[in-house]
Design an enzyme around this catalytic site. Structure first.
Site, PDB file in Angstrom:
ATOM      1  CD  GLU A   1      -1.620  -2.471   1.473  1.00  0.00           C
ATOM      2  OE1 GLU A   1      -0.572  -2.760   1.781  1.00  0.00           O
ATOM      3  OE2 GLU A   1      -2.526  -3.256   0.968  1.00  0.00           O
TER       4      GLU A   1
ATOM      5  CG  HIS B   1     -10.273  -6.757   7.655  1.00  0.00           C
ATOM      6  ND1 HIS B   1      -9.212  -6.878   7.903  1.00  0.00           N
ATOM      7  CD2 HIS B   1     -10.021  -7.088   6.233  1.00  0.00           C
ATOM      8  CE1 HIS B   1      -8.032  -7.491   7.448  1.00  0.00           C
ATOM      9  NE2 HIS B   1      -8.841  -7.674   6.077  1.00  0.00           N
TER      10      HIS B   1
END
Lengths: 324, 367
Positions: free
Chosen positions: A60, A128
């Protein structure tokens, strides 16, 4: 007008802008053959090829850093980070690179970058199921957009790609399959920095964004029907820069305000919004500003626990009733 | 027994300039050599004056001097095209000067003045000059490694024959972002030269404390990236390595890794008491000072005379004194401009609302 899902609206904006502007490229994890974790980019690599729809390693920080460099080199990258939770790995590049360069280097160049990412939950467990829009919105140099409807998703994404500044574009996983009317006109932007009064009302203002807009609208219907309370519902759409005038004007008429979000109560986006509004609208308020937010608990996996923790229309209704 | 890891690992340092062929290496001209000497001297004098200004509290924050490492920036940047892109780390004065950025604007930036190259917004660690394709001074270690790869992608995509030089230190190779950047550059065959300035220390950590290997070029192997090591105290050695690397990149063969073995003569920053290295080591490295070493080369090859070299030094000293005077006399940024430039496209919801109101409710005609 055409009825589209939120997912189709996002994809439509990407596709239209890629057709219009050769400099626009997409990059992200599993966005080509897989079609994206939420299937947003499905079909785009077939149409535009792998030079413009780039499959990236799972990296990322590297993705966003690379996109910053591509933007500096003259492209218009749209980087997808699979979820906002993974965006944490890219925070340095977002905060120290993308958000700083224009200012820090004396305005010599800007970083026309869009980072698309996704908030949401659904039994995904504590790592998450988080919302971090408040973190991004606290950074000068970033623009932060969080659309609730398909029309706004499309129009704001077009505006974001064309904007010369870095824009964090946060979608919501629970909105992807929702449907709405989207204007047919190619390339029609929704301006960044403008809130929308989605439902007019006289008694109380509900400020919301993203999925919480749908919850606020539902709460407004319940309150109208069961309590005879007329709610004005505002969709912020952009979290930075924030459209305070629309909120101040509304509170000037309703004199009551509930700030609705999925963010954590402590330090969340709603906290700073509330602080600013009590400063700007103190004389107009007949009651302390109420806030609907996530309790300060990591969102657990179990459905039974998740259900009671995720803020929704019932919490909004309760907050309004407590104020009356 | 030498404690200097460099002696152990290279073994093949050129011992005598007489060994160099009479013809100048790497196709260099005498004028290019004189220019490289001039740039190294400029950097040395700039840094000396920056240190002095820091001691006088005219420069604040962190100040990282490039003294001792001049041959790396100068040799590498001389070997690139003028419009090739450069990104560097926070010890960045050398890149700016080697690329020919305005010396006075660089000094004024250190002084925090409006005339600074970034109008006093960036400071010592964040010099940049977009029109000269110098894209900064980056002060988060390693952050500019994928940024350089991304710029290289843009060059490839737009079919511009330009190469990116991306400078970082040995310390950056321990950071994940280094590996993410190299991985992507190799995966997509991008025209970027990664230049690792191995000066044996990541701030106060020795190489042995921060890396399992002492040769940073080994780390390029896992990415199938060709790599060379060069003598970072020898501007010709750096020039040759980067020339080879840039040609490789420009011909479409993908990224290249250059490791320059170098040493900073001063501490990490002005606040560094240098407890982690001994004075004897510093003394031995100072004997390899790239400036007199290259000066000797120029004299031996009759490119410059001793007097001409002395004149270069005098002129650089005068230039830097003038730069300090300029910086000192320059205006501070106007506080009313503090918010200028946060956005390239500032959006002000308040003003937008006013405009909407005006549009909806036009002012009544004068009666």
């Amino acid at each position: 007008m055409a009825e589209l899902t939120y997912r189709e609206a996002v994809r439509g904006a990407l596709r239209e802008e890629m057709l219009r502007d050769q400099r626009v490229i997409l990059m992200g994890e599993s966005i080509t053959g897989y079609g994206g974790s939420y299937a947003v980019t499905k079909g785009l690599v077939e149409e535009f090829g792998p030079k413009r729809v780039m499959e990236t390693p799972i990296a990322e920080a590297g993705i966003v850093g690379f996109a910053v460099g591509a933007a500096m080199g003259g492209l218009r990258p749209v980087a997808e980070l699979m979820t906002v939770n993974f965006a944490l790995l890219a925070l340095d590049q977002i905060v120290n690179s993308a958000a700083k360069f224009h200012y820090m280097f004396g305005g010599q160049w800007s970083v026309p970058l869009v980072v698309r990412t996704v908030s949401g939950f659904g039994q995904l467990g504590p790592t998450h199921s988080q919302t971090f829009e408040g973190w991004f919105a606290s950074v000068p140099g970033l623009k932060v957009v969080m659309p609730a409807t398909p029309a706004d998703a499309k129009g704001l994404l077009l505006a974001a790609i064309r904007d010369p500044d870095p824009v964090i574009f946060i979608e919501h996983s629970l909105l992807y399959s929702t449907k709405g009317q989207v204007p047919d006109d190619d390339g029609l932007e929704v301006p960044i920095g403008r809130a929308a009064v989605v439902r007019e009302g006289d008694d109380i203002t509900l400020v919301s964004y993203s999925r919480m807009l749908l919850q606020a609208l539902h709460a407004a219907e319940v309150l109208e029907r069961e309590d005879g309370v007329s709610c004005e519902v505002i969709d912020l759409r952009t979290l930075r820069p924030l459209d305070y005038p629309t909120m101040v004007r509304s509170v000037g008429r309703t004199h009551r305000l509930v700030v609705c979000g999925e963010d954590w109560r402590t330090g969340g986006f709603g906290a700073s919004l509330l602080s600013e509004l009590q400063d700007r609208s103190f004389d107009d308020l007949d009651a302390p500003i109420a806030r609907v937010a996530m309790r300060d608990i990591p969102l657990p996996y179990s459905r039974r626990l998740e259900q009671v923790l995720i803020p929704g229309s019932q919490q909004i209704v309760d907050a309004v009733r407590r104020m009356s | 027994m030498p404690t200097n890891p460099k002696t152990n690992r290279t073994g093949s340092r050129p011992t005598s300039r007489r060994a160099v062929a009479r013809q100048l290496p790497h196709g260099l001209t005498a004028q290019q050599c004189r220019e490289m000497y001039h740039k190294m001297v400029q950097i040395r004098h700039f840094e000396d004056h920056a240190a002095e200004a820091y001691a006088q509290a005219k420069v604040g924050g962190f100040l990282h001097l490039y003294i001792g490492e001049e041959a790396v920036a100068v040799g590498a940047i001389a070997a690139a095209r003028e419009d090739d892109h450069i990104l560097g780390h926070y010890r960045d004065h050398g890149y700016a000067l080697a690329r020919g950025c305005d010396v006075q604007a660089c000094m004024a930036e250190l002084f925090g003045r409006e005339t600074g190259i970034c109008h006093g917004r960036g400071g010592s660690m964040h010099l940049a000059d977009a029109k000269r394709h110098f894209w900064g001074g980056h002060a988060i270690v390693g952050s500019h490694i994928p940024i350089g790869a991304g710029m290289a992608y843009a060059m490839q995509y737009l079919e511009e024959p330009l190469v990116v030089l991306d400078f970082f230190g040995d310390g950056a190779t321990g950071n994940g972002i280094f590996h993410e950047g190299l991985n992507m550059a190799a995966l997509w065959n991008l025209p970027v030269v990664f230049i690792c300035e191995n000066n044996l220390y990541g701030m106060g950590a020795t190489l042995a404390e921060e890396s399992p290997v002492s040769d940073m070029m080994i780390k390029a192997e896992g990415y199938t990236m060709p790599a060379v090591q060069c003598d970072g105290m020898d501007v010709l050695s750096v020039y040759g390595a980067v020339q080879q690397a840039a040609e490789h990149c420009r011909s479409g063969k993908g990224p290249f890794f250059v490791e320059a073995l170098t040493y900073r003569f001063r501490g990490h920053s002005m606040a560094d008491p240098e407890l982690y290295r001994d004075k004897e080591e510093v003394r031995r490295w100072r004997e390899l000072d790239p400036i007199p070493r290259f000066g000797d080369f120029l004299v031996q090859h009759r490119i410059s005379s001793q007097q001409e070299l002395a004149q270069v030094n005098e002129e650089a000293e005068a230039e830097m004194l003038e730069a300090v005077r300029f910086a000192d006399a320059s205006p501070w940024p106007d506080p009313s401009t503090a918010a200028r430039g946060v956005y390239a496209n500032p959006i002000d919801p308040e003003a937008a609302q006013e405009a909407l109101t005006l549009a909806a409710d036009p002012a009544p005609a004068a009666s």
